[in-house]
Design an enzyme around this catalytic site. Structure first.
Site, PDB file in Angstrom:
ATOM      1  N   GLY A   1      -5.717  -3.177   8.256  1.00  0.00           N
ATOM      2  CA  GLY A   1      -6.463  -1.679   7.616  1.00  0.00           C
ATOM      3  C   GLY A   1      -8.051  -2.069   9.072  1.00  0.00           C
TER       4      GLY A   1
ATOM      5  N   THR B   1      -0.657   2.361   7.081  1.00  0.00           N
ATOM      6  CA  THR B   1      -0.306   0.993   6.275  1.00  0.00           C
ATOM      7  C   THR B   1      -0.400  -0.219   6.874  1.00  0.00           C
ATOM      8  OG1 THR B   1       0.836  -0.265   4.388  1.00  0.00           O
ATOM      9  CG2 THR B   1       2.128   1.409   5.845  1.00  0.00           C
TER      10      THR B   1
ATOM     11  N   VAL C   1     -13.431  -3.285   3.042  1.00  0.00           N
ATOM     12  CA  VAL C   1     -12.588  -1.636   2.827  1.00  0.00           C
ATOM     13  C   VAL C   1     -11.952  -1.693   3.892  1.00  0.00           C
ATOM     14  CG1 VAL C   1     -13.287   0.982   2.172  1.00  0.00           C
ATOM     15  CG2 VAL C   1     -14.729  -1.070   1.197  1.00  0.00           C
ATOM     16  N   GLY C   2     -10.961  -0.937   3.613  1.00  0.00           N
ATOM     17  CA  GLY C   2     -10.130  -1.556   4.921  1.00  0.00           C
ATOM     18  C   GLY C   2      -9.879   0.269   5.394  1.00  0.00           C
ATOM     19  N   ASP C   3      -8.602   0.714   5.604  1.00  0.00           N
ATOM     20  CA  ASP C   3      -8.353   1.974   6.834  1.00  0.00           C
ATOM     21  C   ASP C   3      -7.241   2.991   6.034  1.00  0.00           C
ATOM     22  OD1 ASP C   3      -5.891  -0.168   6.426  1.00  0.00           O
ATOM     23  OD2 ASP C   3      -5.169   2.412   7.426  1.00  0.00           O
TER      24      ASP C   3
ATOM     25  N   THR D   1       1.462  -1.016  -0.013  1.00  0.00           N
ATOM     26  CA  THR D   1       0.350   0.208  -0.278  1.00  0.00           C
ATOM     27  C   THR D   1       1.010   0.986  -0.287  1.00  0.00           C
ATOM     28  OG1 THR D   1      -1.532  -0.856   1.002  1.00  0.00           O
ATOM     29  CG2 THR D   1      -1.293   1.149   1.514  1.00  0.00           C
TER      30      THR D   1
HETATM   31  N1  ASP Z   1      -4.279  -0.643   5.140  1.00  0.00           N
HETATM   32  C1  ASP Z   1      -4.718  -1.456   3.883  1.00  0.00           C
HETATM   33  C2  ASP Z   1      -5.747  -2.243   3.768  1.00  0.00           C
HETATM   34  O1  ASP Z   1      -6.034  -2.444   4.853  1.00  0.00           O
HETATM   35  C3  ASP Z   1      -3.530  -2.405   3.449  1.00  0.00           C
HETATM   36  C4  ASP Z   1      -2.058  -1.852   3.532  1.00  0.00           C
HETATM   37  O2  ASP Z   1      -1.831  -1.604   3.861  1.00  0.00           O
HETATM   38  O3  ASP Z   1      -1.263  -3.226   3.217  1.00  0.00           O
HETATM   39  O4  ASP Z   1      -6.716  -2.296   2.703  1.00  0.00           O
END
Ligand code: ASP
Length: 300
Positions: free
Chosen positions: A223, A220, A198-200, A169
């Site tokens: 999430g 990152t 959906v993540g953060d 990410t």
């Molecule tokens: N934070 C991102 C999510 O959870 C994934 C990542 O940072 O690799 O969608």
């Protein structure tokens, strides 16, 4: 006129081949620094850097995003302007070449903060953003990575588990010469995630936050953990109300993430004095910064 600062990240996890990312990270942070040196706003610089990271198939955002359980690429992104506290975000979108640019358009032209799915794609067409076909986003390495995750029955951070250590990410934080702050984040999510998850990254206060009164933050990691503790806002809270500098706030935020939910991931921070900081609870994180006239890549 103040000096400017810029920091970018390419994800956190157990990064097996960190040298592979160095040239990209360096070129992108230098490109963003050139804009800031020429007087661009922090907002334009973070969107520019994140769009370049999205175009690079090495990273889990835009082209080269990880695949969900249905073998599809669905992208999330967000941007926040620390001067006005305006923010824009998109989630679960298909086909938009640069999700970060769409997040910017949402912020500037929709009257909303977060658009998802088809409605967000329609808005992208109305704003005349570039679209690409499925083949553009879906690389062979991602197809193999998903197959491995399915065999192991796991949902994984790009850089961990089924992640083969080659992607991540992305995000950027900056302070421009006027002292304004901005942050942007973009992702394809986690490998083998349920369609619609959906993540953060597109959640303001969780994956992204910026306020001239404190700092700009991009996160990152897993999430779900970041959403549950509003991590980006928590880091900015440490700067604003506990008088911490960027580095200390980043470290404290990770301590908080681990203490509260045993969270896995990392964050980058630039504070209103232009100091940069980063911290992570994963074994490694890919970052690059440009501060005090020098570019430095930290790929571990
Ligand atoms: N934070 C991102 C999510 O959870 C994934 C990542 O940072 O690799 O969608």
């Amino acid at each position: 006129m103040m000096d400017f600062s810029l920091m970018i990240h390419g994800g956190a996890g157990a990064i097996r081949d960190p040298q592979r990312y160095e040239a990209s990270l360096r070129a992108i942070v230098e490109s963003g620094a050139n804009l800031l040196a020429a007087g661009s706003s922090a907002l334009d610089a973070v969107v520019h850097c994140v769009a370049l990271l999205e175009d690079d198939p090495l990273f889990n955002a835009g082209r080269g995003s990880v695949l969900n359980a249905d073998g599809e690429v669905l992208c999330d992104a967000s941007v926040m302007d620390g001067r006005t506290l305006k923010a824009g975000a998109v989630a679960a979108i298909r086909g938009v070449k640069n999700p970060a640019r769409l997040a910017y358009e949402v912020m500037e032209h929709s009257g909303h903060v977060l658009l998802v799915g088809e409605g967000a794609e329609r808005f992208a067409r109305a704003r005349r953003l570039a679209f690409e076909g499925e083949d553009y986003f879906k690389t062979q390495e991602r197809v193999a990575q998903l197959a491995k995750a399915k065999r192991k029955r796991e949902i994984a951070l790009d850089h961990s588990g089924a992640g083969d250590g080659k992607y991540g990410t992305v995000g950027a934080v900056a302070r421009d010469r006027n002292g304004d702050l901005a942050a942007a984040t973009s992702t394809g999510g986690v490998v083998n995630q349920l369609s619609g998850r959906v993540g953060d990254s597109p959640i303001i206060g969780a994956g992204t936050f910026a306020d001239n009164a404190s700092c700009a933050v991009s996160c990152t990691g897993v999430g779900e953990d970041f959403i549950r503790v509003s991590l980006a806002r928590t880091a900015s809270f440490f700067v604003e109300f506990r008088a911490m500098q960027a580095e200390e706030a980043a470290r404290e935020a990770i301590r908080y993430l681990v203490a509260k939910v045993n969270g896995q991931g990392g964050l980058i921070v630039v504070d209103r004095q232009g100091r940069c900081g980063q911290a992570h609870s994963t074994p490694g994180m890919l970052t690059a910064q440009f501060a005090g006239g020098v570019a430095r890549v930290d790929a571990t």
